[in-house]
Design an enzyme around this catalytic site. Sequence first.
Site, short mmCIF file in Angstrom:
data_model
loop_
_atom_site.label_atom_id
_atom_site.label_comp_id
_atom_site.label_asym_id
_atom_site.label_seq_id
_atom_site.Cartn_x
_atom_site.Cartn_y
_atom_site.Cartn_z
CB SER A 1 -2.85 7.91 36.69
OG SER A 1 -3.38 9.20 36.81
CE LYS B 1 -4.22 9.31 39.84
NZ LYS B 1 -5.30 9.57 38.86
CE1 TYR C 1 -2.44 12.36 41.94
CE2 TYR C 1 -2.42 14.57 41.03
CZ TYR C 1 -2.77 13.24 40.94
OH TYR C 1 -3.45 12.79 39.83
CE1 TYR D 1 -8.03 7.47 36.21
CE2 TYR D 1 -7.30 7.30 33.94
CZ TYR D 1 -7.03 7.49 35.26
OH TYR D 1 -5.74 7.70 35.66
CB VAL E 1 -2.17 11.56 31.16
CG1 VAL E 1 -3.66 11.51 31.36
CG2 VAL E 1 -1.46 12.25 32.28
N1 GLN Z 1 -4.61 10.10 34.30
C1 GLN Z 1 -3.49 10.58 34.78
O1 GLN Z 1 -2.42 10.04 34.57
C2 GLN Z 1 -3.62 11.88 35.52
C3 GLN Z 1 -2.38 12.24 36.29
C4 GLN Z 1 -2.06 13.69 36.22
N2 GLN Z 1 -0.90 13.95 37.03
C5 GLN Z 1 -3.23 14.53 36.70
O2 GLN Z 1 -3.39 14.67 37.86
O3 GLN Z 1 -3.98 15.05 35.94
#
Ligand code: GLN
Length: 313
Positions: free
Chosen positions: A65, A68, A192, A243, A261
């Site tokens: 993430s 992003k 994505y 988050y 993650v």
């Molecule tokens: N929090 C994350 O890093 C989520 C990214 C992961 N690729 C997902 O879409 O679940």
Amino acid sequence: MTEDLTDIVADIVASMRSAPDRGRVAHYIPELAKVEARHFGIAIATADGQMVTGGDADMGFSIQSISKVFALTLAVGKVGDQLWDRVGREPSGTAFNSIVQLEHEQGIPRNPFINAGAIVVADVNLGGHQPRVAIGEMLRFLRYLAGDDDIAINEAVAASETASGFRNMALANYMRAFDNVRHPVELVLGAYFHQCAIEMSCRQLALAGRYLMLDGRHPDGGRVVSPRRARRINALMLTCGHYDASGDFAFRVGMPGKSGVGGGILAIVPGRASIAVWSPGLNASGNSQLGTLALEELSSRTGWSIFSPPVAG
Ligand SMILES: NC(=O)CC[C@H](N)C(=O)O
């Protein structure tokens, strides 16, 4: 700062090495579950051009993430403030992969850093092209920001998430029903999942984040984004980058930050430092357990926080 940054980083690495609770490595993407929880790395790129690293700072990990932030930067570059017609700018107070708000909020995700928001951003970045075009653009952007052509995608991680990304498929399909995803869902998710599967080291990530500490400038003098845009991206990182734990991260660390993650966190101290930490074990909110602790320790030892008064020199 009175203490030497090198000593502080060495102390942080030592205390993370012996940390009793390392959190839990993400399992819902099978390929990520293979990474050992014992790793810890840190890299700090300072505004005056130093690089201080410690632990596994040169080991590649899945940025997930954290991508992003860079995807958002590209999307606002393409469509400007029109992006905000399709994605909000408020913390969600829910998990990164939550779907609940979308029904009441007409398929408009709360912010670009939860999965739903990042899927809309990926849709914007596709711009009518095939996923490989958007992914190529993202890789070129990261290589330019970090000054490192070795940044690449881990295809096994991308394939693993493609095979297991049922929640993201649900989110994308749901938003498509609201016409807030406009390309075929497979193409948007293809882009994505591949952007999430980009692999970088702490060193590369700290280098890539420098434009956010330099008010939008690349250290080579080029302008990546306007100062206002850099500040706004930092604001979103502070309020939404972790988050439903964004408030806690701001409270403990006091820096705009974005987690993934894979266990990485990119944190920015405007005017001072771009910091990357990595440790694969996650806390209950899906953010790196030791990465957060390390940044907390770094902030308290250096005084770095966006809430501390500017320091002369
Ligand atoms: N929090 C994350 O890093 C989520 C990214 C992961 N690729 C997902 O879409 O679940």
